[in-house]
Design a protein around this motif. Structure first.
Motif, PDB file in Angstrom:
ATOM      1  N   VAL A 149      92.000  34.579  74.000  1.00 34.89           N
ATOM      2  CA  VAL A 149      93.444  34.124  74.303  1.00 34.89           C
ATOM      3  C   VAL A 149      92.974  34.335  76.016  1.00 34.89           C
ATOM      4  N   ASP A 150      93.366  33.286  76.857  1.00 35.82           N
ATOM      5  CA  ASP A 150      93.136  33.412  78.231  1.00 35.82           C
ATOM      6  C   ASP A 150      94.528  32.420  78.830  1.00 35.82           C
ATOM      7  N   THR A 151      95.330  32.845  79.504  1.00 32.12           N
ATOM      8  CA  THR A 151      96.226  31.928  80.300  1.00 32.12           C
ATOM      9  C   THR A 151      95.907  31.559  81.702  1.00 32.12           C
ATOM     10  N   LEU A 152      96.402  30.586  82.183  1.00 29.38           N
ATOM     11  CA  LEU A 152      96.131  30.246  83.721  1.00 29.38           C
ATOM     12  C   LEU A 152      96.843  31.285  84.405  1.00 29.38           C
ATOM     13  N   CYS A 153      96.129  31.623  85.576  1.00 34.81           N
ATOM     14  CA  CYS A 153      96.641  32.482  86.812  1.00 34.81           C
ATOM     15  C   CYS A 153      95.904  32.064  87.952  1.00 34.81           C
ATOM     16  N   GLN A 154      96.737  32.375  89.159  1.00 33.11           N
ATOM     17  CA  GLN A 154      96.349  32.024  90.514  1.00 33.11           C
ATOM     18  C   GLN A 154      94.907  32.713  90.750  1.00 33.11           C
ATOM     19  N   LEU A 155      94.678  34.017  90.151  1.00 34.42           N
ATOM     20  CA  LEU A 155      93.602  34.781  90.281  1.00 34.42           C
ATOM     21  C   LEU A 155      92.326  33.802  89.899  1.00 34.42           C
ATOM     22  N   VAL A 195      92.016  30.326  89.307  1.00 35.19           N
ATOM     23  CA  VAL A 195      91.942  29.264  90.032  1.00 35.19           C
ATOM     24  C   VAL A 195      91.319  29.388  91.388  1.00 35.19           C
ATOM     25  N   GLN A 196      91.948  30.401  92.092  1.00 36.82           N
ATOM     26  CA  GLN A 196      91.645  30.562  93.436  1.00 36.82           C
ATOM     27  C   GLN A 196      90.386  30.919  93.586  1.00 36.82           C
ATOM     28  N   GLY A 197      89.876  31.984  92.654  1.00 34.43           N
ATOM     29  CA  GLY A 197      88.627  32.589  92.660  1.00 34.43           C
ATOM     30  C   GLY A 197      87.597  31.701  92.321  1.00 34.43           C
ATOM     31  N   PHE A 198      87.673  30.722  91.302  1.00 36.00           N
ATOM     32  CA  PHE A 198      86.700  29.758  91.105  1.00 36.00           C
ATOM     33  C   PHE A 198      86.823  28.660  92.247  1.00 36.00           C
ATOM     34  N   LEU A 244      93.981  16.389  80.830  1.00 33.99           N
ATOM     35  CA  LEU A 244      94.300  17.294  82.120  1.00 33.99           C
ATOM     36  C   LEU A 244      95.268  16.735  82.810  1.00 33.99           C
ATOM     37  N   ASP A 245      96.252  17.628  83.522  1.00 36.67           N
ATOM     38  CA  ASP A 245      97.108  16.973  84.571  1.00 36.67           C
ATOM     39  C   ASP A 245      96.747  17.929  85.963  1.00 36.67           C
ATOM     40  N   LEU A 246      97.096  16.810  87.290  1.00 42.10           N
ATOM     41  CA  LEU A 246      96.820  17.704  88.312  1.00 42.10           C
ATOM     42  C   LEU A 246      98.067  18.559  88.724  1.00 42.10           C
ATOM     43  N   SER A 247      97.493  19.468  89.200  1.00 41.13           N
ATOM     44  CA  SER A 247      98.653  20.660  89.466  1.00 41.13           C
ATOM     45  C   SER A 247      98.111  21.538  90.951  1.00 41.13           C
ATOM     46  N   GLN A 248      99.218  21.906  91.742  1.00 49.27           N
ATOM     47  CA  GLN A 248      98.940  22.686  92.719  1.00 49.27           C
ATOM     48  C   GLN A 248      99.552  24.212  92.448  1.00 49.27           C
ATOM     49  N   ASP A 249      99.966  24.348  91.214  1.00 45.82           N
ATOM     50  CA  ASP A 249     100.641  25.769  90.896  1.00 45.82           C
ATOM     51  C   ASP A 249     100.050  26.727  90.926  1.00 45.82           C
ATOM     52  N   TYR A 250      98.517  26.734  90.925  1.00 41.61           N
ATOM     53  CA  TYR A 250      97.779  28.002  90.996  1.00 41.61           C
ATOM     54  C   TYR A 250      96.626  27.962  91.805  1.00 41.61           C
ATOM     55  N   HIS A 251      96.995  26.857  93.002  1.00 42.98           N
ATOM     56  CA  HIS A 251      95.733  26.988  94.079  1.00 42.98           C
ATOM     57  C   HIS A 251      96.505  26.408  95.190  1.00 42.98           C
TER      58      HIS A 251
END
Length: 388
Positions: free
Chosen positions: A184-190, A192-195, A33-40
């Motif tokens: 099949v599920d891809t990353l999205c802001q909805l 990550v922000q939702g959880f 896993l990598d650290l990211s702010q792309d979705y949050h």
């Protein structure tokens, strides 16, 4: 009932897509896993992101232009010879497509909606149908030229596993001769922000069943199978489902729904719990899920069945999770190993002991069970059997 087999399998996740790489990482506990702010908008979070470049969509229609469909197409390429052989053997009208997903093409819609919020106009190229839940199943059917039953299942993190159960029903009922099924599920802001709003995400690698567990990591994945009556090395031997409807997001703390689910799966496979050689846990590393699941697993299997959660390797891949973890079981059976349980080793004294696999284990296994326990108490367990 006639046996049903998982003839081919392919998967892509943060673990990669090559079976040898995936096996080594699962055996030896190599975190990916990598650290990211792309979705949050908050602090960086560990994200299970696919690093490989995804192929272009082979169709021009705007409604199919999504990252979710790119991932589905990338995974399908890995079993394309078997898909084409099935189409040639059975005919395109006898091939079904069933995909589990929770977000479809929402990540692509987010880009358009942001531009709309800033400019007041919807950009050219936007098509609402790219985020419709059935979009990926329909895309695959059109791209592959099949015209059998085609639909999506969206039951949160049990979706991908339920796609496999539905595939078996279509085949056993005589409606299809083969089904391309998975999740099949891809990353999205909805997502990550939702959880994050539920205070369910961890700022570190998730730590399932530990006294120190503090939430999930989110990931993306695709896993597809070709399912048919054609005998192969792996049989989909058991399916058990339950719906306890305890709460919209929290599991029933008694574990009653999970227990019913696992017992039904064992009964369907006509085996007892002692026959299971490996159990892939739902294992989200949230307080309530791990508490419930450890209680249920202890009740059905005791403390001696080797088990692990593979979500520290992949993140929780939501609608793809059930299919991805079934694919990991498929790989474990064919490659004779038990995935390591990746955690800090701090046993929670409030949880019953279960057989967490803490070291690399090369082991010839015949039966593997995979759990997926979703929001709303929508539960499913699958048993895969090695036939030779």
């Amino acid at each position: 009932m006639e046996p049903c087999f998982l003839n081919s399998m392919a998967m892509m996740s943060a673990l990669g897509s090559h079976p040898d790489d995936i096996k080594q990482r699962l055996l030896h506990g190599n975190p990916v896993l990598d650290l990211s702010q792309d979705y949050h908008s908050g602090p960086p979070l560990p994200i299970g992101r696919i690093q490989e470049t995804l192929p272009e969509i082979p169709l021009d229609d705007a409604k199919y232009q999504s990252r979710n469909n790119q991932l589905a197409w990338a995974v399908a390429q890995k079993i394309m010879p078997d898909i084409k052989a099935a189409i040639n053997q059975y005919g395109k009208h006898r091939i079904g497509v069933i995909i589990g997903t929770s977000t479809s093409g929402i990540s692509d819609s987010e880009v358009y909606l942001r531009e709309h919020a800033e400019s007041g106009e919807m950009p050219a190229g936007f098509d609402y149908r790219m985020q419709e839940m059935g979009a990926t199943a329909r895309f695959l059917a059109v791209a592959l030229g099949t015209c059998g039953p085609t639909f999506s299942i969206s039951t949160a993190c049990s979706s991908g596993a339920k796609a496999l159960a539905s595939a078996r029903r279509l085949i056993r009922s005589g409606i299809c001769d083969a089904v391309i099924a998975g999740g099949v599920d891809t990353l999205c802001q909805l997502t990550v922000q939702g959880f994050a709003s539920l205070e369910a995400v961890s700022e570190q690698q998730c730590n399932p069943f530990s006294e120190n567990r503090n939430g999930i990591n989110i990931g993306e994945a695709g896993a597809l199978f070709l399912v048919s009556k054609e005998k192969s090395a792996i049989e989909l031997a058991g399916v058990g489902e339950s719906s306890d409807a305890h709460h919209i997001s929290a599991p029933d703390p008694s574990g009653a729904g999970a227990i019913r689910c696992m017992l039904a799966c064992l009964k369907d496979a006509n085996i007892d719990s002692q026959a299971i050689n490996y159990l892939n846990l739902h294992g989200t590393a949230t307080q309530l899920n791990d508490q419930m699941e450890s209680k249920a697993v202890s009740e059905v299997f005791g403390a001696n069945t080797p088990c692990s959660s593979t979500k520290p390797f992949t993140g929780h891949t939501l609608g793809a999770a059930g299919a991805l973890e079934a694919a990991i079981c498929w790989l474990s059976l064919t490659e004779s190993f038990i995935p390591k349980h990746l955690w800090d080793g701090c046993q929670d004294p409030n949880l019953p002991n279960i057989g967490l696999s803490e070291g690399a284990q090369h082991s010839s296994i015949s039966y593997a069970l995979s759990n997926s326990f979703a929001f709303g108490g929508n539960n499913i367990s699958l048993i895969l059997r090695k036939t030779s």
